[in-house]
Motif scaffolding. Structure first.
Motif, PDB file in Angstrom:
ATOM      1  N   HIS A  58      72.301  23.250  38.092  1.00  0.00           N
ATOM      2  CA  HIS A  58      71.685  23.760  36.859  1.00  0.00           C
ATOM      3  C   HIS A  58      72.567  23.482  35.650  1.00  0.00           C
ATOM      4  N   LEU A  59      73.874  23.622  35.808  1.00  0.00           N
ATOM      5  CA  LEU A  59      74.792  23.364  34.700  1.00  0.00           C
ATOM      6  C   LEU A  59      74.765  21.894  34.300  1.00  0.00           C
ATOM      7  N   ILE A  60      74.751  21.000  35.272  1.00  0.00           N
ATOM      8  CA  ILE A  60      74.676  19.566  34.959  1.00  0.00           C
ATOM      9  C   ILE A  60      73.416  19.247  34.174  1.00  0.00           C
ATOM     10  N   ASP A  61      72.302  19.888  34.527  1.00  0.00           N
ATOM     11  CA  ASP A  61      71.037  19.641  33.832  1.00  0.00           C
ATOM     12  C   ASP A  61      71.101  20.031  32.359  1.00  0.00           C
ATOM     13  N   LEU A 114      76.982  15.893  42.723  1.00  0.00           N
ATOM     14  CA  LEU A 114      76.514  16.762  43.806  1.00  0.00           C
ATOM     15  C   LEU A 114      76.925  16.228  45.174  1.00  0.00           C
ATOM     16  N   ASP A 115      76.960  14.900  45.304  1.00  0.00           N
ATOM     17  CA  ASP A 115      77.462  14.319  46.556  1.00  0.00           C
ATOM     18  C   ASP A 115      78.931  14.689  46.753  1.00  0.00           C
ATOM     19  N   ASN A 169      82.073  30.484  51.771  1.00  0.00           N
ATOM     20  CA  ASN A 169      80.790  30.336  52.461  1.00  0.00           C
ATOM     21  C   ASN A 169      79.613  30.574  51.513  1.00  0.00           C
ATOM     22  N   MET A 170      79.778  30.132  50.277  1.00  0.00           N
ATOM     23  CA  MET A 170      78.711  30.266  49.276  1.00  0.00           C
ATOM     24  C   MET A 170      78.271  28.894  48.787  1.00  0.00           C
ATOM     25  N   HIS A 171      78.329  27.921  49.668  1.00  0.00           N
ATOM     26  CA  HIS A 171      78.091  26.542  49.268  1.00  0.00           C
ATOM     27  C   HIS A 171      76.748  26.344  48.578  1.00  0.00           C
ATOM     28  N   GLU A 196      73.617  25.183  43.635  1.00  0.00           N
ATOM     29  CA  GLU A 196      72.499  25.433  42.719  1.00  0.00           C
ATOM     30  C   GLU A 196      73.000  25.711  41.306  1.00  0.00           C
ATOM     31  N   LEU A 197      74.056  26.517  41.187  1.00  0.00           N
ATOM     32  CA  LEU A 197      74.619  26.823  39.864  1.00  0.00           C
ATOM     33  C   LEU A 197      75.121  25.556  39.183  1.00  0.00           C
TER      34      LEU A 197
END
Length: 391
Positions: free
Chosen positions: A203-206, A219-220, A192-194, A199-200
């Motif tokens: 940020h990593l993809i960026d 992300l989809d 339940n930390m979706h 967000e993590l």
């Protein structure tokens, strides 16, 4: 935090022996186990031949409400006890009934369990599951950041083949018994930390130019982690859902892996065996081994899977290699990108930065700063999933 277990003599089953004393210690370091508190039990027992030293481990309820909620401890702790106490013996007896002499032994031996001290149905801080201590038998935990070689990978895939195929055969041959004795204790679990994890990962993809063009697709795909996908027949069976390096203990003879024990069944569910295969290969095996041997490993696992079903007198026509490869494609697309992306954080966590289990919170369970090895593995997973049209 002091380690202790109340009324140990009523918990541990040692027929013909009486516990004289027990030294209880913390077994795992921070970051090695998130879903429970692991304790070592060094017992001195009096038996027919005098004093005897017995080494066991106790899996206990995590001393942290956040972790209990995250892992649905009130349900998953009970289910794991049932797995060791009821499901494994049931499957072993089913094999014996069908003439199989070497029954499944990929789990530690069971020595006792309880949900609480009162005998009720609720799980509380006195819940415990006691198993043999495999580390004194020269089983070792492997480095989660190094990845597994080909030999160790095949050894673990063999255990997964038995975990999947034996209950599947039981379901085929004894559907009413499967529905009564096994299926009720297989529950779907989703962290339940979706939003935090998304967000993590965003940020990593960026930070990674190689995969930034795939950000929207990734992300989809990650969004699917919170969706429910019903189990598909005919492959649906026990799915472990957490088969990564840290949940396996391996014994070596020299440099050759000869035996494995698969641990942690708290989030086992009713689902496709392909779920475990995709997650295990892409989370825990060396990148170059997956690249070079992926097809071989899938075919090798499938041959094991089919031979086990045949030994248990099942018609295997509907479980063809092509049908299994279709299962792999479905599970990879529907459930496993988000699962792997999520699990890379604990796999590659810097141990000195990991909080003690009692101190973990939503704010500190995972760190935004990731290691170079984490980045390398994430890039590999993304590129492989893109290549295979899984994201």
């Amino acid at each position: 935090m002091d380690a202790q277990i109340k009324k140990l003599e009523n918990l541990v089953c040692l027929p013909g022996k009486k516990i004289q004393s027990c030294d209880v210690k913390r077994l795992t370091a921070p970051g090695e186990n998130y879903g429970s508190l692991m304790l070592s039990l060094d017992i001195t027992a009096e038996g027919p031949n005098g004093p005897e030293k017995i080494s066991l481990v106790a899996k206990t309820v995590p001393p942290n409400e956040f972790i209990q909620e995250l892992f649905m401890t009130s349900i998953t702790f009970r289910n794991e006890i049932v797995f060791y106490k009821q499901i494994v013996p049931t499957l072993q007896e089913f094999q014996r009934e069908n003439g199989v002499k070497e029954v499944i032994d990929f789990t530690p031996k069971y020595f006792g369990s309880r949900l609480n001290l009162t005998g009720g149905e609720s799980v509380d801080e006195n819940g415990a599951l006691v198993l043999e201590n495999l580390k004194i038998q020269d089983y070792v935990t492997l480095d989660s950041t190094a990845g597994l070689d080909l030999g160790t990978t095949k050894l673990i895939l063999a255990d997964l083949a038995y975990l999947h195929a034996v209950p599947l055969a039981y379901k085929i041959r004894k559907p009413a018994d499967f529905a009564k004795n096994i299926k009720p204790f297989l529950n779907d679990w989703t962290p339940n930390m979706h939003s935090t994890m998304k967000e993590l990962i965003s940020h990593l993809i960026d930070q990674l130019e190689q995969i930034h063009p795939f950000k929207t697709r990734l992300l989809d795909s990650f969004e699917k982690i919170k969706q429910y996908f019903p189990a598909r027949e005919p492959f649906a069976t026990i799915a472990h859902n957490d088969c990564w390096v840290g949940n396996n203990l391996v014994k070596f003879q020299g440099s050759t892996p000869i035996k494995n024990k698969l641990l942690d069944y708290q989030i086992a569910s009713y689902g496709s065996p392909a779920r475990d295969i995709v997650f295990f290969l892409f989370s825990s095996v060396k990148n170059h081994v997956v690249k070079k041997h992926y097809d071989h490993l899938i075919e090798w696992y499938h041959r094991m899977f089919i031979s086990i079903l045949e030994d248990l007198k099942c018609d295997t026509q509907q479980f063809s290699l092509d049908a299994f490869k279709n299962e792999l494609d479905i599970e990879a697309r529907d459930s496993q990108f988000g699962h792997i992306a999520f699990m890379l954080y604990p796999l590659f966590a810097v141990r000195k930065k990991v909080q003690d289990l009692s101190d973990i919170s939503p704010q500190n369970i995972f760190h935004e700063d990731v290691t170079d090895l984490h980045k390398e593995k994430f890039i590999f997973v993304v590129e492989e999933f893109v290549k295979r049209n899984w994201v």
